[in-house]
Write a protein that holds these residues in place. Structure first.
Motif, PDB file in Angstrom:
ATOM      1  N   VAL A  58       0.839  -1.207   0.000  1.00 41.80           N
ATOM      2  CA  VAL A  58       0.000   0.000   0.000  1.00 41.80           C
ATOM      3  C   VAL A  58       0.867   1.247   0.000  1.00 41.80           C
ATOM      4  CG1 VAL A  58      -1.668   1.329   1.357  1.00 41.80           C
ATOM      5  CG2 VAL A  58      -1.971  -1.138   1.081  1.00 41.80           C
ATOM      6  N   LYS A  59       1.954   1.237   0.763  1.00 41.29           N
ATOM      7  CA  LYS A  59       2.840   2.399   0.779  1.00 41.29           C
ATOM      8  C   LYS A  59       3.508   2.602  -0.580  1.00 41.29           C
ATOM      9  CE  LYS A  59       5.234   2.921   4.728  1.00 41.29           C
ATOM     10  NZ  LYS A  59       6.049   2.540   5.916  1.00 41.29           N
ATOM     11  N   GLY A  60       3.796   1.508  -1.286  1.00 43.34           N
ATOM     12  CA  GLY A  60       4.333   1.635  -2.631  1.00 43.34           C
ATOM     13  C   GLY A  60       3.343   2.293  -3.575  1.00 43.34           C
ATOM     14  N   VAL A  61       2.066   1.932  -3.450  1.00 38.82           N
ATOM     15  CA  VAL A  61       1.030   2.563  -4.272  1.00 38.82           C
ATOM     16  C   VAL A  61       0.955   4.056  -3.967  1.00 38.82           C
ATOM     17  CG1 VAL A  61      -1.448   2.637  -4.771  1.00 38.82           C
ATOM     18  CG2 VAL A  61      -0.306   0.430  -4.466  1.00 38.82           C
ATOM     19  N   CYS A  62       1.023   4.415  -2.689  1.00 40.09           N
ATOM     20  CA  CYS A  62       0.993   5.832  -2.306  1.00 40.09           C
ATOM     21  C   CYS A  62       2.188   6.587  -2.884  1.00 40.09           C
ATOM     22  CB  CYS A  62       0.973   5.961  -0.784  1.00 40.09           C
ATOM     23  SG  CYS A  62      -0.522   5.352  -0.003  1.00 40.09           S
TER      24      CYS A  62
END
Length: 486
Positions: free
Chosen positions: A116-120
């Motif tokens: 999820v942090k990569g998507v952000c």
């Protein structure tokens, strides 16, 4: 009186400009930190959560997969919903995901938070540069802002190694928790400082007011099939070394990845607004640079994975000492970006010659480390290998970026940058996952196989880079029909 008002207005604009740059650069820093901050903490994470080496590979790869797999869709989301709205939302989600990751009690929750942090990061990293281009006038002000922004990005990887070592001495959980308050603070300042729609930006659609053709506008089928293909491929590659390449589930994963990849290609050819402009895939400098940069980044992250385990598990080095020991591979790039040395080299010698000059160094470093045996000395094996890798980055990093954009029209630069960065991030994810899987397979020569893979990937990148020295192909002249009179 008029002079005082003008001076006050200039001062306010200057303060606003610096405030905005602090927000954007601060977020770029934590995005860059995320790439490296988990590396040094891996042995502690594995010991605490009972994760295998294969699962630890996914802790690193999860962020890169989320980043690289979402970049193409992220550009479309920002275009349709607006920079400010998406940037602020991504900062808030990043803070929540950091909190959940730091409190994770099992591997899947930690890896999911990393994804999820990569998507952000995919939503904020390129958008920050677009906000700078819109908020600062062309000239010295914009150039300075871009330089600061780039410096924070380049220095973030080096800082992440040290910070990871420092925080892991207390608890590995702090390596994932510390970005939460930072991202929340950036969000609160961003509410005031990040500008709304700029003259060059398309108006954002109101929430809940998107038309019925939302799937076509976002190209959701293309996004789903591309991410699905990448996840299936990464899962199959990590399963193969342990279960065997003829294992039914491994074969199923590879076939699923191929099927989803073919579906993505078909969807993109037929889509009215595809995520990938297929004509860019025929741009030889772009494709060559993307492949070279992907091999450079993938082999580098895989190499760091092996070295970290060697230092901490075999050498019993503490985390902080390990983080400092890895700096020779990352610090030279940060220094050359800060001093603008790489850009000056590109301007003086051109991209192809610089890439060729530096492309031999990382594979040589990997080979040196491999030949040192199972218990390498830091001074005679690890340090020289890290320095060679760092040398390769100094010569190639800026040159590969410049070469990728050298022949791309201005209208296609954003899309070309998306293809380039996607390749870089996904290579890091896949190679690291495969290296971790090889190490976790339990074979007697597991470490040798993992380092051999790293070396092959690095050498492949070198071979691709050297093709840039070849003379360009000459296009055949179009035949002109012979004209005959009367």
């Amino acid at each position: 009186m008029t002079t005082d008002r003008a001076a006050t207005a200039d001062s306010a604009r200057t303060a606003f400009g610096w405030g905005l740059l602090c927000v954007l650069s601060g977020n770029m820093l934590i995005d860059a930190l995320e790439v490296s901050v988990a590396v040094v903490a891996l042995p502690s994470i594995g010991s605490d959560l009972g994760l295998s080496r294969t699962a630890l590979g996914w802790v690193v790869s999860g962020f890169a997969l989320g980043f690289g797999g979402s970049l193409l869709l992220a550009g479309r989301v920002v275009e349709l919903l607006g920079r400010r709205r998406v940037y602020l939302a991504a900062l808030l989600v990043f803070a929540v995901a950091s909190l959940l990751g730091g409190l994770a009690t099992n591997g899947p929750l930690l890896i999911g938070g990393r994804f999820v942090k990569g998507v952000c990061a995919a939503l904020t990293a390129p958008t920050g540069l677009a906000i700078i281009a819109a908020a600062y006038p062309a000239g010295p002000a914009r150039d300075k802002a871009v330089s600061v922004y780039s410096l924070f990005g380049a220095g973030g990887f080096s800082a992440g190694l040290l910070l990871s070592g420092l925080l892991t001495e207390v608890s590995w959980r702090w390596t994932f928790l510390f970005p939460a308050p930072v991202a929340l603070a950036l969000f609160l300042f961003g509410l005031r400082l990040i500008p709304g729609r700029t003259p060059g930006e398309r108006a954002a659609a109101p929430v809940g007011a998107l038309p019925a053709g939302v799937s076509e506008r976002y190209d959701l089928p293309g996004a789903v099939t591309s991410v699905g293909a990448l996840l299936a491929l990464a899962w199959a590659l990590t399963r193969g070394p342990g279960a065997g390449w003829a294992d039914p589930l491994t074969v199923t994963g590879l076939l699923l990845a191929a099927a989803l990849g073919a579906a993505f290609a078909h969807i993109e050819r037929a889509a009215p607004r595809p995520l990938i402009r297929t004509r860019l895939l025929a741009d030889r400098p772009l494709v060559r640079s993307a492949a070279g940069a992907a091999a450079l980044n993938g082999s580098y992250l895989g190499f760091l994975f092996v070295v970290t385990l060697d230092l901490q598990e075999a050498g019993n080095w503490p985390p902080l000492r390990t983080g400092a020991a890895l700096l020779p591979a990352a610090l030279p790039l940060a220094v050359t970006v800060a001093t603008d040395f790489s850009a000056r080299l590109v301007g003086r010698y051109g991209t192809a010659r610089l890439i060729a000059t530096g492309t031999w160094a990382p594979p040589a470093g990997y080979l040196w480390y491999l030949l040192a045996g199972d218990h390498p000395s830091y001074a005679s094996a690890t340090l020289p290998a890290l320095l060679l890798v760092g040398l390769g980055f100094v010569f190639q990093f800026a040159a590969l970026n410049a070469q990728a954009m050298s022949a791309v029209p201005d209208l296609d630069r954003g899309a070309a940058g998306g293809i380039y960065q996607t390749s870089v991030q996904l290579a890091g994810a896949v190679v690291t996952a495969l290296v971790a899987s090889l190490l976790g397979a339990g074979a007697d020569d597991a470490r040798h196989s993992a380092l051999a893979l790293v070396g092959v990937v690095g050498a492949t990148g070198a071979a691709v880079a050297l093709t840039g020295l070849l003379p360009p192909r000459r296009s055949r002249p179009t035949a002109v029909p012979e004209h005959r009179e009367g």
